[in-house]
Design a protein around this motif. Structure first.
Motif, PDB file in Angstrom:
ATOM      1  N   LEU A 207      10.913 -14.284  74.671  1.00  0.00           N
ATOM      2  CA  LEU A 207       9.885 -15.136  74.056  1.00  0.00           C
ATOM      3  C   LEU A 207      10.278 -15.549  72.637  1.00  0.00           C
ATOM      4  O   LEU A 207      10.107 -16.708  72.245  1.00  0.00           O
ATOM      5  CB  LEU A 207       8.553 -14.373  73.982  1.00  0.00           C
ATOM      6  N   ALA A 208      10.781 -14.585  71.875  1.00  0.00           N
ATOM      7  CA  ALA A 208      11.176 -14.870  70.494  1.00  0.00           C
ATOM      8  C   ALA A 208      12.268 -15.932  70.454  1.00  0.00           C
ATOM      9  O   ALA A 208      12.251 -16.844  69.618  1.00  0.00           O
ATOM     10  CB  ALA A 208      11.651 -13.587  69.810  1.00  0.00           C
TER      11      ALA A 208
ATOM     12  N   GLY B 248       5.433 -21.482  61.279  1.00  0.00           N
ATOM     13  CA  GLY B 248       6.636 -21.332  60.467  1.00  0.00           C
ATOM     14  C   GLY B 248       7.242 -19.948  60.450  1.00  0.00           C
ATOM     15  O   GLY B 248       8.209 -19.696  59.712  1.00  0.00           O
ATOM     16  N   PHE B 249       6.705 -19.020  61.248  1.00  0.00           N
ATOM     17  CA  PHE B 249       7.348 -17.700  61.329  1.00  0.00           C
ATOM     18  C   PHE B 249       8.760 -17.881  61.892  1.00  0.00           C
ATOM     19  O   PHE B 249       8.966 -18.628  62.847  1.00  0.00           O
ATOM     20  CB  PHE B 249       6.542 -16.756  62.230  1.00  0.00           C
ATOM     21  N   ASN B 250       9.717 -17.216  61.257  1.00  0.00           N
ATOM     22  CA  ASN B 250      11.114 -17.404  61.663  1.00  0.00           C
ATOM     23  C   ASN B 250      11.864 -16.082  61.862  1.00  0.00           C
ATOM     24  O   ASN B 250      13.050 -16.078  62.170  1.00  0.00           O
ATOM     25  CB  ASN B 250      11.858 -18.271  60.645  1.00  0.00           C
ATOM     26  N   ARG B 251      11.149 -14.975  61.683  1.00  0.00           N
ATOM     27  CA  ARG B 251      11.790 -13.668  61.843  1.00  0.00           C
ATOM     28  C   ARG B 251      10.800 -12.700  62.474  1.00  0.00           C
ATOM     29  O   ARG B 251       9.652 -12.624  62.037  1.00  0.00           O
ATOM     30  CB  ARG B 251      12.246 -13.136  60.487  1.00  0.00           C
TER      31      ARG B 251
ATOM     32  N   GLU C 280      11.079 -16.972  54.116  1.00  0.00           N
ATOM     33  CA  GLU C 280      11.242 -15.995  55.194  1.00  0.00           C
ATOM     34  C   GLU C 280       9.836 -15.538  55.593  1.00  0.00           C
ATOM     35  O   GLU C 280       9.119 -14.931  54.798  1.00  0.00           O
ATOM     36  CB  GLU C 280      12.066 -14.814  54.695  1.00  0.00           C
ATOM     37  N   ILE C 281       9.426 -15.866  56.827  1.00  0.00           N
ATOM     38  CA  ILE C 281       8.082 -15.538  57.295  1.00  0.00           C
ATOM     39  C   ILE C 281       8.236 -14.656  58.533  1.00  0.00           C
ATOM     40  O   ILE C 281       8.756 -15.099  59.560  1.00  0.00           O
ATOM     41  CB  ILE C 281       7.271 -16.805  57.615  1.00  0.00           C
ATOM     42  N   SER C 282       7.805 -13.408  58.416  1.00  0.00           N
ATOM     43  CA  SER C 282       8.166 -12.432  59.442  1.00  0.00           C
ATOM     44  C   SER C 282       6.962 -11.616  59.904  1.00  0.00           C
ATOM     45  O   SER C 282       5.940 -11.533  59.229  1.00  0.00           O
ATOM     46  CB  SER C 282       9.250 -11.493  58.900  1.00  0.00           C
ATOM     47  N   CYS C 283       7.138 -11.001  61.073  1.00  0.00           N
ATOM     48  CA  CYS C 283       6.066 -10.192  61.653  1.00  0.00           C
ATOM     49  C   CYS C 283       6.657  -9.021  62.427  1.00  0.00           C
ATOM     50  O   CYS C 283       7.640  -9.191  63.151  1.00  0.00           O
ATOM     51  CB  CYS C 283       5.224 -11.057  62.607  1.00  0.00           C
ATOM     52  N   GLU C 284       6.051  -7.843  62.251  1.00  0.00           N
ATOM     53  CA  GLU C 284       6.408  -6.686  63.069  1.00  0.00           C
ATOM     54  C   GLU C 284       5.665  -6.799  64.398  1.00  0.00           C
ATOM     55  O   GLU C 284       4.468  -7.078  64.414  1.00  0.00           O
ATOM     56  CB  GLU C 284       5.980  -5.392  62.364  1.00  0.00           C
TER      57      GLU C 284
ATOM     58  N   ASN D  35      12.251 -20.051  69.042  1.00  0.00           N
ATOM     59  CA  ASN D  35      13.155 -20.368  67.926  1.00  0.00           C
ATOM     60  C   ASN D  35      13.023 -19.462  66.708  1.00  0.00           C
ATOM     61  O   ASN D  35      13.121 -19.930  65.569  1.00  0.00           O
ATOM     62  CB  ASN D  35      12.965 -21.831  67.491  1.00  0.00           C
ATOM     63  N   MET D  36      12.784 -18.171  66.953  1.00  0.00           N
ATOM     64  CA  MET D  36      12.843 -17.242  65.828  1.00  0.00           C
ATOM     65  C   MET D  36      14.301 -17.158  65.366  1.00  0.00           C
ATOM     66  O   MET D  36      15.189 -16.847  66.157  1.00  0.00           O
ATOM     67  CB  MET D  36      12.314 -15.875  66.240  1.00  0.00           C
TER      68      MET D  36
END
Length: 456
Positions: free
Chosen positions: A195-196, A161-164, A139-143, A200-201
């Motif tokens: 955009l997200a 590879g960010f997915n969230r 799980e690779i995420s960003c605020e 493909n987030m």
């Protein structure tokens, strides 16, 4: 669900949010640098890693924000910070097995996307050069602040590879936005959401806050309706923590404009009813997810976890905090980096990790941590499972806590029997209060009104 608001208001008192136990108030320099290094070097290599990177910069202050933030618009400050992050990773690599599997990584802030696409790529490439073993399902995420995101940034994150992603909305009402110094029209948020999806987030979350200036049940209804048109996978709906004695920017908020506890409870009740009637399920203290979301599946199995990054399905990992003010967590310790940029840089210049303070958990801490985190995550505690894990008679060990909890049981907010403690649907709204009797440190802070935010 119908609430007795008068019953609830009496529970409105300062209390922890329990992103950790013991809470950060117990962190001190009694847990020293050498002990921390020893902890890192002796970690179990079979345990996976969860990584947190703090990117602290913001252009302007949002008055409600409780995060550790550096306000700047200077490019050189941000480039300098990237260089120090690189050096911190280099020092970390001398004390930690970086070849371990990484199952989770989170960029928090500040505003991580205040960094340009090129700068984000430099940071991500550097991380992956040190941590080569991200799992396929990590799980690779960003605020993300929707006011600071463009297509190049989203593309860089997607390719890495960010997915969230989690978008801060807080409130769509313009009067509320002006009062908290965060004007963010709907179309800006909508463009960021689009955009997200384009890149493909897998999961797109939105954050809302209730308890802000000029909010009412009617204004928040409109915010919920607009938010729902964005079709997020998860909602996080936080109770605003007004702690002006800790955060100077909160002093700019006129306290007379804040909604009363009963109004906040009506907002929360309406939010629960509204989101559940539109296909979301309540997960943990302040989250809602679609039934197919892994968070909801985890709570069904009683496997939801809670850490400084919020609710997660990725338990059993050692959390490594990198960057200014970041917090790490091992099996029996918490460790926090310096909050002051000068001290952060001085430590790294001296060839040391920027560790400032932390806490080593006693056996009692670990026992209570398990109970509190189970309640905070899953709204219930399996007493038999606890007793087999710790080889302790639960009702004897927690005799005092159970006496305190009787009030909640008498009001049908929880049920207690020989096998479990379980919250009623109404009781979930008071989960912080219900967890507090198990907190051995609460009596030290009971007399202080300027310690924690109000639970209601």
């Amino acid at each position: 669900m119908s609430l007795d608001f008068a019953k609830f208001i009496k529970y409105s008192k300062p209390g922890p949010r329990y992103t950790s136990y013991p809470t950060a108030l117990e962190f001190s320099d009694a847990f020293g640098y050498d002990e921390y290094i020893k902890k890192l070097e002796n970690q179990d290599d079979s345990r996976p890693l969860s990584l947190y990177f703090h990117l602290p910069f913001c252009k302007n202050a949002c008055y409600f924000c409780g995060c550790n933030v550096v306000f700047t618009s200077k490019e050189d400050k941000m480039l300098r910070y990237i260089e120090y992050l690189k050096r911190e990773l280099e020092i970390l690599s001398k004390h930690l097995n970086m070849k371990r599997e990484v199952i989770q990584m989170h960029f928090g802030g500040g505003t991580p996307t205040f960094f340009s696409a090129e700068q984000l790529k430099v940071v991500i490439d550097e991380i992956k050069s040190y941590f080569p073993n991200f799992t396929d399902d990590a799980e690779i995420s960003c605020e993300i602040d929707p006011r600071h995101i463009d297509e190049d940034q989203m593309r860089v994150m997607s390719e890495a590879g960010f997915n969230r992603v989690s978008f801060g909305i807080q409130d769509f009402n313009e009067k509320v936005q002006v009062a908290v110094h965060r004007v963010q029209p709907y179309n800006i948020t909508k463009n960021a959401m689009d955009l997200a999806r384009k890149y493909n987030m897998v999961s797109v979350n939105v954050d809302l806050i209730y308890g802000l200036p000029y909010q009412s049940l009617d204004t928040f209804k409109e915010t919920l309706e607009l938010s729902l048109t964005l079709n997020p996978d998860r909602f996080a709906v936080f109770n605003y923590a007004h702690v002006p004695w800790l955060k100077k920017t909160m002093r700019k908020i006129d306290e007379t404009t804040l909604p009363e506890p009963d109004e906040k409870l009506q907002i929360m009740q309406y939010t629960i009813d509204y989101l559940t009637s539109h296909g979301y399920k309540m997960v943990g203290m302040d989250h809602f997810a679609k039934p197919e979301d892994e968070l909801f599946q985890a709570i069904e199995k009683g496997e939801l976890h809670r850490n400084f990054q919020g609710y997660t399905t990725k338990g059993g990992a050692d959390l490594i905090g990198v960057g200014l003010t970041s917090i790490g967590e091992g099996v029996d310790y918490y460790a926090q980096n310096h909050k002051d940029m000068k001290l952060y840089e001085e430590a790294i210049d001296a060839g040391k990790l920027p560790f400032e303070r932390g806490v080593m958990l006693s056996e009692d801490d670990m026992i209570r941590q398990y109970v509190i985190m189970e309640l905070m995550s899953n709204f219930k505690l399996d007493i038999k499972r606890f007793e087999s894990l710790f080889n302790i008679n639960f009702k004897e060990y927690f005799k005092d806590a159970l006496e305190e909890l009787q009030t909640f049981a008498d009001e049908d907010l929880i049920t207690i029997d020989n096998d479990k403690i379980a919250c009623s649907q109404t009781g979930t709204l008071l989960i912080r209060n219900i967890a507090m009797p198990f907190d051995a440190y609460m009596h030290q802070h009971a007399g202080s009104k300027k310690t924690f935010s109000k639970t209601v």
